[in-house]
Design a protein around this motif. Structure first.
Motif, PDB file in Angstrom:
ATOM      1  N   GLU A 132      -9.647  -5.536   2.154  1.00  0.00           N
ATOM      2  CA  GLU A 132      -8.581  -4.627   1.722  1.00  0.00           C
ATOM      3  C   GLU A 132      -8.928  -3.914   0.420  1.00  0.00           C
ATOM      4  O   GLU A 132      -9.263  -4.541  -0.587  1.00  0.00           O
ATOM      5  CB  GLU A 132      -7.273  -5.397   1.547  1.00  0.00           C
ATOM      6  CG  GLU A 132      -6.079  -4.493   1.298  1.00  0.00           C
ATOM      7  CD  GLU A 132      -4.770  -5.253   1.270  1.00  0.00           C
ATOM      8  OE1 GLU A 132      -3.715  -4.595   1.155  1.00  0.00           O
ATOM      9  OE2 GLU A 132      -4.801  -6.501   1.359  1.00  0.00           O
ATOM     10  N   LEU A 134      -7.560  -2.196  -2.682  1.00  0.00           N
ATOM     11  CA  LEU A 134      -6.287  -2.318  -3.399  1.00  0.00           C
ATOM     12  C   LEU A 134      -6.056  -1.204  -4.410  1.00  0.00           C
ATOM     13  O   LEU A 134      -5.046  -1.226  -5.119  1.00  0.00           O
ATOM     14  CB  LEU A 134      -6.245  -3.668  -4.138  1.00  0.00           C
ATOM     15  CG  LEU A 134      -6.459  -4.917  -3.289  1.00  0.00           C
ATOM     16  CD1 LEU A 134      -6.470  -6.159  -4.183  1.00  0.00           C
ATOM     17  CD2 LEU A 134      -5.393  -5.034  -2.216  1.00  0.00           C
ATOM     18  N   GLU A 136      -5.020   1.750  -4.307  1.00  0.00           N
ATOM     19  CA  GLU A 136      -3.806   2.553  -4.192  1.00  0.00           C
ATOM     20  C   GLU A 136      -2.545   1.719  -4.376  1.00  0.00           C
ATOM     21  O   GLU A 136      -1.444   2.252  -4.363  1.00  0.00           O
ATOM     22  CB  GLU A 136      -3.767   3.257  -2.829  1.00  0.00           C
ATOM     23  CG  GLU A 136      -4.853   4.320  -2.651  1.00  0.00           C
ATOM     24  CD  GLU A 136      -4.763   5.405  -3.706  1.00  0.00           C
ATOM     25  OE1 GLU A 136      -3.636   5.864  -4.002  1.00  0.00           O
ATOM     26  OE2 GLU A 136      -5.820   5.803  -4.250  1.00  0.00           O
ATOM     27  N   ARG A 137      -2.708   0.415  -4.527  1.00  0.00           N
ATOM     28  CA  ARG A 137      -1.557  -0.455  -4.796  1.00  0.00           C
ATOM     29  C   ARG A 137      -1.136  -0.302  -6.259  1.00  0.00           C
ATOM     30  O   ARG A 137      -1.964  -0.050  -7.136  1.00  0.00           O
ATOM     31  CB  ARG A 137      -1.924  -1.921  -4.542  1.00  0.00           C
ATOM     32  CG  ARG A 137      -2.263  -2.260  -3.104  1.00  0.00           C
ATOM     33  CD  ARG A 137      -1.022  -2.548  -2.284  1.00  0.00           C
ATOM     34  NE  ARG A 137      -1.381  -3.257  -1.065  1.00  0.00           N
ATOM     35  CZ  ARG A 137      -1.283  -4.565  -0.897  1.00  0.00           C
ATOM     36  NH1 ARG A 137      -0.853  -5.334  -1.886  1.00  0.00           N
ATOM     37  NH2 ARG A 137      -1.613  -5.116   0.264  1.00  0.00           N
ATOM     38  N   GLU A 141       1.247  -5.252  -8.501  1.00  0.00           N
ATOM     39  CA  GLU A 141       0.813  -5.996  -7.318  1.00  0.00           C
ATOM     40  C   GLU A 141      -0.621  -6.476  -7.478  1.00  0.00           C
ATOM     41  O   GLU A 141      -0.950  -7.618  -7.133  1.00  0.00           O
ATOM     42  CB  GLU A 141       0.941  -5.126  -6.065  1.00  0.00           C
ATOM     43  CG  GLU A 141       2.360  -4.870  -5.615  1.00  0.00           C
ATOM     44  CD  GLU A 141       2.389  -4.131  -4.278  1.00  0.00           C
ATOM     45  OE1 GLU A 141       1.406  -4.268  -3.507  1.00  0.00           O
ATOM     46  OE2 GLU A 141       3.382  -3.429  -4.013  1.00  0.00           O
ATOM     47  N   ARG A 142      -1.484  -5.611  -7.981  1.00  0.00           N
ATOM     48  CA  ARG A 142      -2.882  -6.005  -8.163  1.00  0.00           C
ATOM     49  C   ARG A 142      -2.987  -7.168  -9.150  1.00  0.00           C
ATOM     50  O   ARG A 142      -3.789  -8.094  -8.968  1.00  0.00           O
ATOM     51  CB  ARG A 142      -3.727  -4.822  -8.650  1.00  0.00           C
ATOM     52  CG  ARG A 142      -3.732  -3.624  -7.704  1.00  0.00           C
ATOM     53  CD  ARG A 142      -4.887  -2.668  -7.999  1.00  0.00           C
ATOM     54  NE  ARG A 142      -4.990  -2.248  -9.377  1.00  0.00           N
ATOM     55  CZ  ARG A 142      -4.323  -1.238  -9.925  1.00  0.00           C
ATOM     56  NH1 ARG A 142      -3.469  -0.525  -9.175  1.00  0.00           N
ATOM     57  NH2 ARG A 142      -4.500  -0.902 -11.191  1.00  0.00           N
ATOM     58  N   ASP A 190       3.386   0.611 -12.200  1.00  0.00           N
ATOM     59  CA  ASP A 190       3.147   1.275 -10.915  1.00  0.00           C
ATOM     60  C   ASP A 190       1.835   2.068 -10.885  1.00  0.00           C
ATOM     61  O   ASP A 190       1.593   2.851  -9.962  1.00  0.00           O
ATOM     62  CB  ASP A 190       4.308   2.203 -10.565  1.00  0.00           C
ATOM     63  CG  ASP A 190       4.510   3.320 -11.589  1.00  0.00           C
ATOM     64  OD1 ASP A 190       3.821   3.307 -12.641  1.00  0.00           O
ATOM     65  OD2 ASP A 190       5.363   4.210 -11.354  1.00  0.00           O
ATOM     66  N   THR A 192      -1.746   3.248 -10.133  1.00  0.00           N
ATOM     67  CA  THR A 192      -2.830   3.023  -9.182  1.00  0.00           C
ATOM     68  C   THR A 192      -4.156   3.019  -9.933  1.00  0.00           C
ATOM     69  O   THR A 192      -4.237   3.491 -11.062  1.00  0.00           O
ATOM     70  CB  THR A 192      -2.847   4.100  -8.092  1.00  0.00           C
ATOM     71  OG1 THR A 192      -3.030   5.389  -8.721  1.00  0.00           O
ATOM     72  CG2 THR A 192      -1.552   4.110  -7.290  1.00  0.00           C
TER      73      THR A 192
END
Length: 360
Positions: A132, A134, A136-137, A141-142, A190, A192
């Motif tokens: 995966e 990541l 663009e997460r 979250e990362r 948020d 990226t």
């Protein structure tokens, strides 16, 4: 060195995401210590490991102990952004000078240094895990995934502390400098991952000091232009010690400075940095000294009578010298050179590096 062929969702080379400088700690962000090391994106694909760098040239061969630590602690397939650091275990602080020495062409020297000044890796972002991508997460979250996948990691692999509490960030900014850290990094939750873009912010310590101008080096472009001015401060023994240089001047200013400095040129016999009086280990410039970081760079200089005083901006001290090149602020004709001592410098409170790495 050729890059190792890998089959990851994010493959090397990758340029790291960057930060732009701001004066104050911005509210509403996620805050991390700003580590003073080599920025590195580490790629692991099974038994293959590559340690990338900011200029995209692999550093894998220089840090065999970090490769071993990655194999022992990382998931089987992962891409992690972080920093390679070296600690001074006696002082329990970062040692950037020892880290720079790790970049050496001789394999035997690399092996020795990996044992005598071993490096650590501090992780602060996760770009890929398994199959995966990541990037663009959102960063929040990362970060959560990074904490989970390295939850059982042991030194020399660490996960950097992080907080969204502004008061905690302010405390870190004040305290962590005592462990050799460079300030703070602030990221939007948020955000990226955007390689080579300055979408984070960095907050660094800024201070000024009045220094004696003790010499100059000419600029590589012409012999009538100043390349850098050598700065000194008087220590407790009354000896003028070398503390660093200033050198970012426009061309016209470089030529004006050269003309101005000619009236202060002296001989080494009449200079406090007299080669004949130099003792091995004294932190003053030496005739024909070669920079260990810049092979072949001439560090000799033209001596000046120590009569001019200049105010400079600096980040912080590493030992008895400015950690980075200082910046010109203004001339200080109202200051006596002998008043330019170490006593004027703000010294950070000592802080234990191990407490930073453990989030303490």
């Amino acid at each position: 060195m050729d890059t190792v062929p890998m089959e990851l969702p994010v493959n090397p080379p990758v340029k790291p995401m960057l930060a732009k400088a701001v004066a104050d700690i911005p509210p509403g962000q996620v805050y991390e210590p700003k580590w003073d090391g080599f920025r590195s994106i580490v790629f692991r694909d099974g038994a293959e490991v590559e340690i990338g760098s900011r200029n995209e040239k692999p550093m894998t061969r220089y840090f065999p102990e970090v490769v071993e630590a990655v194999l022992a602690n990382f998931p089987q397939r992962a891409v992690v952004d972080g920093e390679v650091i070296v600690a001074d275990t006696a002082r329990n602080t970062l040692d950037f000078e020892a880290l720079q020495q790790r970049i050496h062409p001789a394999a035997s020297r690399i092996k020795l240094l990996s044992e005598t000044t071993p490096a650590s890796f501090v992780a602060f972002d996760l770009l890929a895990l398994g199959d995966e991508d990541l990037t663009e997460r959102p960063f929040a979250e990362r970060r959560a995934m990074l904490e989970r996948c390295l939850a059982d990691a042991s030194p020399p692999v660490h996960v950097t502390p992080a907080t969204d509490n502004l008061d905690t960030a302010r405390r870190w900014f004040a305290e962590f400098e005592g462990a050799g850290l460079d300030g703070l990094i602030a990221k939007a939750a948020d955000l990226t991952y955007q390689p080579d873009k300055r979408v984070m912010t960095k907050i660094k310590h800024k201070r000024t000091a009045d220094c004696v101008v003790a010499g100059y080096r000419v600029h590589k472009s012409a012999d009538n232009r100043i390349g850098s001015l050598l700065l000194g401060l008087y220590n407790d023994e009354g000896v003028l010690a070398s503390v660093g240089v200033i050198g970012a001047f426009p061309v016209a200013v470089r030529e004006e400075l050269f003309e101005r400095m000619q009236g202060y040129v002296t001989t080494f016999d009449a200079h406090p940095w007299n080669w004949a009086a130099h003792e091995q280990g004294e932190r003053t410039p030496r005739r024909n000294e070669q920079s260990r970081w810049n092979a072949g760079k001439d560090l000799s200089f033209t001596p000046l009578r120590p009569e001019l005083v200049v105010e400079v901006r600096y980040d912080y001290m590493e030992g008895e010298r400015f950690r980075h090149t200082a910046q010109f602020e203004r001339w200080r004709p109202d200051r006596e050179p002998r008043s330019c001592t170490y006593d004027q410098l703000e010294r950070p409170v000592r802080f234990n590096l191990a407490d930073v790495l453990s989030g303490g």
